[in-house]
Design an enzyme around this catalytic site. Structure first.
Site, PDB file in Angstrom:
ATOM      1  N   CYS A   9      -0.686  15.400 -18.334  1.00 39.08           N
ATOM      2  CA  CYS A   9       0.406  14.673 -18.991  1.00 39.08           C
ATOM      3  C   CYS A   9       1.793  15.168 -18.585  1.00 39.08           C
ATOM      4  CB  CYS A   9       0.351  14.729 -20.512  1.00 39.08           C
ATOM      5  SG  CYS A   9      -1.186  14.090 -21.170  1.00 39.08           S
ATOM      6  N   GLY A  36       0.237  12.080 -14.653  1.00 39.26           N
ATOM      7  CA  GLY A  36      -0.776  11.278 -15.333  1.00 39.26           C
ATOM      8  C   GLY A  36      -0.502   9.802 -15.150  1.00 39.26           C
ATOM      9  N   ASN A 114       1.752  17.697 -23.918  1.00 37.73           N
ATOM     10  CA  ASN A 114       1.131  18.076 -22.644  1.00 37.73           C
ATOM     11  C   ASN A 114       0.386  19.373 -22.876  1.00 37.73           C
ATOM     12  OD1 ASN A 114       2.380  19.486 -19.538  1.00 37.73           O
ATOM     13  ND2 ASN A 114       0.431  18.529 -19.945  1.00 37.73           N
ATOM     14  N   GLY A 115      -0.909  19.386 -22.597  1.00 41.04           N
ATOM     15  CA  GLY A 115      -1.697  20.606 -22.773  1.00 41.04           C
ATOM     16  C   GLY A 115      -3.063  20.286 -23.324  1.00 41.04           C
ATOM     17  N   TYR A 258       0.563  22.959  -6.863  1.00 41.31           N
ATOM     18  CA  TYR A 258       0.168  21.570  -6.653  1.00 41.31           C
ATOM     19  C   TYR A 258       0.713  20.574  -7.670  1.00 41.31           C
ATOM     20  CZ  TYR A 258      -3.129  17.686  -7.395  1.00 41.31           C
ATOM     21  OH  TYR A 258      -3.672  16.467  -7.635  1.00 41.31           O
TER      22      TYR A 258
END
Ligand code: SF4
Length: 484
Positions: A9, A36, A114-115, A258
């Site tokens: 996310c 995402g 996010n997580g 990345y």
């Protein structure tokens, strides 16, 4: 990376009265699209009510009608938050799309996360005991519902958030919006990134990555600290509070390798530069014997392998070329079920260029190998395109352990480096040689930026290489138990 690892996310928030915050949010989350692509959502507040639009797919699928619905009669709403989702916890159903909007006893609230929590069962049980039923199956919805539940015991929404956060175990960067406040919270280890930006001196932004802040004309103010909350009241300066004891920073090192945009800045490093240094370090650790440089060519797997490939070429003095072209319009292929069709899926995305590799010894730089299938298919395509040899260089250590902090990785049984030695992986992907950057080499590459302070030792989560997780986790392959 050839698409085997997925981030979970991107989040964004803006407090900018008098600006078209819905369209600014749309522009910002376009720049977080790489985090995402399964759903996107925007919520706005004009100080009176919260409006929400969310949908399946990418951000550019938003329509003009949706943007108008977000702004209502007042195109210059006060605040907005946005979200891009890759589903790790919970399936890709509308009920799991973010932001979540819930009614608390104090104010309506929208939340983007996010997580990944490692104790969702404990939170779900608490909510069930309170008679609260989630609509979907995402841990992010549990956080929003818990804030709503805790608001009944709290004097302010900030207090309700604080009470909630104390019950969460896992990785979370949260962007929360009430009718008139924008709030950001980061977990005690700072595993997922969250930065605060400033726009026109008096507006504030929150974003997973600095590229989203810059995309709307803002500039980085500072990163949120682990365990820190920032509250931005209408027209006021941000208020910071350390709501959880700060642990040792553990930013996900894969953000550097990345996940994050090469145009983003983390720990004061431009990621593009850090990745180039990883390529230089690969050459330092694995200087190949080169008799005739004209026989060789260095290339990267697009797009994320390219900066490290350029660094490798610069350090070695060998020629860098774009040896593989990526189709920018393929976001998802549905051809996965067997080996033959999977190969077609890789071909739909990547096209090797015979005229660049014909009769050449190719050094192919990639950021990581997860299952190994894609790397093997790329090497086979390069050989068919005429490459004499293919030497694979990986700009990170072997990916051995599963991630529990918001990255969609397979169980260890599906991670090739957990099952095979480097020589066995080389044979599996049919490379002439295979080399992985060491962990000290990776850290040294990130630290190489000569204008910046060194990053203190231990500032990264590197659990997928070392198995040393920031917090206790259950035995591999099992369900989580509450660890604290
Ligand atoms: S385990 Fe790996 S992918 Fe997951 S947060 Fe840690 S460094 Fe990132």
């Amino acid at each position: 990376m050839s698409g085997e690892l997925h981030e979970e996310c991107g989040v964004f928030g803006i407090s900018a009265e008098g600006e078209d915050v819905a369209r600014l949010t749309h522009a910002a989350i376009l720049w977080l699209q790489h985090r995402g692509q399964e759903s996107a959502g925007i919520a706005t507040s004009d100080g009176q009510e919260i409006r929400l639009q969310k949908q399946d797919g990418r951000v550019d699928h938003f329509t003009e009608e949706q943007m108008v619905m977000l702004t209502g009669k007042n195109p210059l709403a006060m605040m907005a938050i946005g979200h891009n989702r890759y589903s790790n916890t919970g399936g890709n159903i509308y009920e799991n799309f973010q932001p979540f909007v819930v009614q608390t006893s104090l104010t309506p609230l929208a939340l983007a996360h996010n997580g990944n929590l490692v104790n969702p069962d404990a939170i779900a049980k608490k909510l069930k005991d309170l008679g609260v039923t989630p609509q979907g199956s995402s841990d992010s919805e549990l956080i929003a519902l818990l804030i709503a539940a805790e608001s009944q015991n709290a004097s302010s929404i900030e207090k309700a958030i604080e009470l909630t956060i104390k019950q969460l175990v896992g990785a979370y960067s949260l962007v929360i919006m009430t009718k008139d406040q924008l709030i950001g919270v980061r977990d005690p280890w700072g595993i997922r990134p969250l930065s605060l930006g400033r726009l026109n001196d008096h507006h504030y932004l929150l974003a997973s990555e600095t590229c989203a802040i810059e995309a709307v004309g803002g500039s980085l103010f500072r990163d949120l600290e682990p365990g820190e909350m920032v509250v931005i009241d209408k027209g006021a300066e941000p208020r910071f509070s350390q709501i959880l004891p700060k642990q040792c920073k553990k930013l996900c090192i894969f953000e550097f390798i990345y996940f994050a945009s090469p145009g983003s800045i983390m720990y004061n490093r431009l990621l593009q530069t850090a990745r180039r240094h990883m390529g230089e370090m690969l050459w330092k650790e694995f200087p190949l014997k080169i008799d005739n440089p004209d026989e060789w060519v260095v290339g990267g797997v697009p797009n994320t392998g390219l900066p490290a490939a350029q660094g490798f070429a610069e350090a070695s003095g060998l020629e860098f070329r774009n040896i593989i072209v990526k189709n920018p319009y393929v976001f998802r292929t549905f051809i996965q079920p067997d080996q033959r069709l999977r190969k077609l899926g890789v071909k739909a995305k990547l096209l090797p260029l015979p005229r660049e590799v014909m009769k050449k010894k190719v050094i192919l730089v990639e950021d990581s190998i997860v299952r190994g299938n894609t790397s093997g298919e790329i090497i086979e395509m390069l050989r068919k395109a005429g490459a004499k040899e293919v030497h694979m260089m990986i700009s990170s250590p072997p990916y051995i352990h599963r991630c529990y902090m918001g990255v969609d990785t397979q169980y260890s049984s599906e991670l090739i480096a957990a099952q095979k030695s480097i020589e066995e992986i080389r044979q599996f992907i049919k490379a002439d040689s295979l080399s992985y950057l060491s962990l000290p080499g990776l850290i040294a590459a990130i630290n190489k930026e000569k204008y910046e302070e060194p990053i203190p030792p231990g500032s990264f989560c590197d659990a997928c290489f070392t198995g040393k997780y920031p917090f206790p986790i259950p035995q591999e392959e099992g369900r989580f138990e509450l660890s604290a």
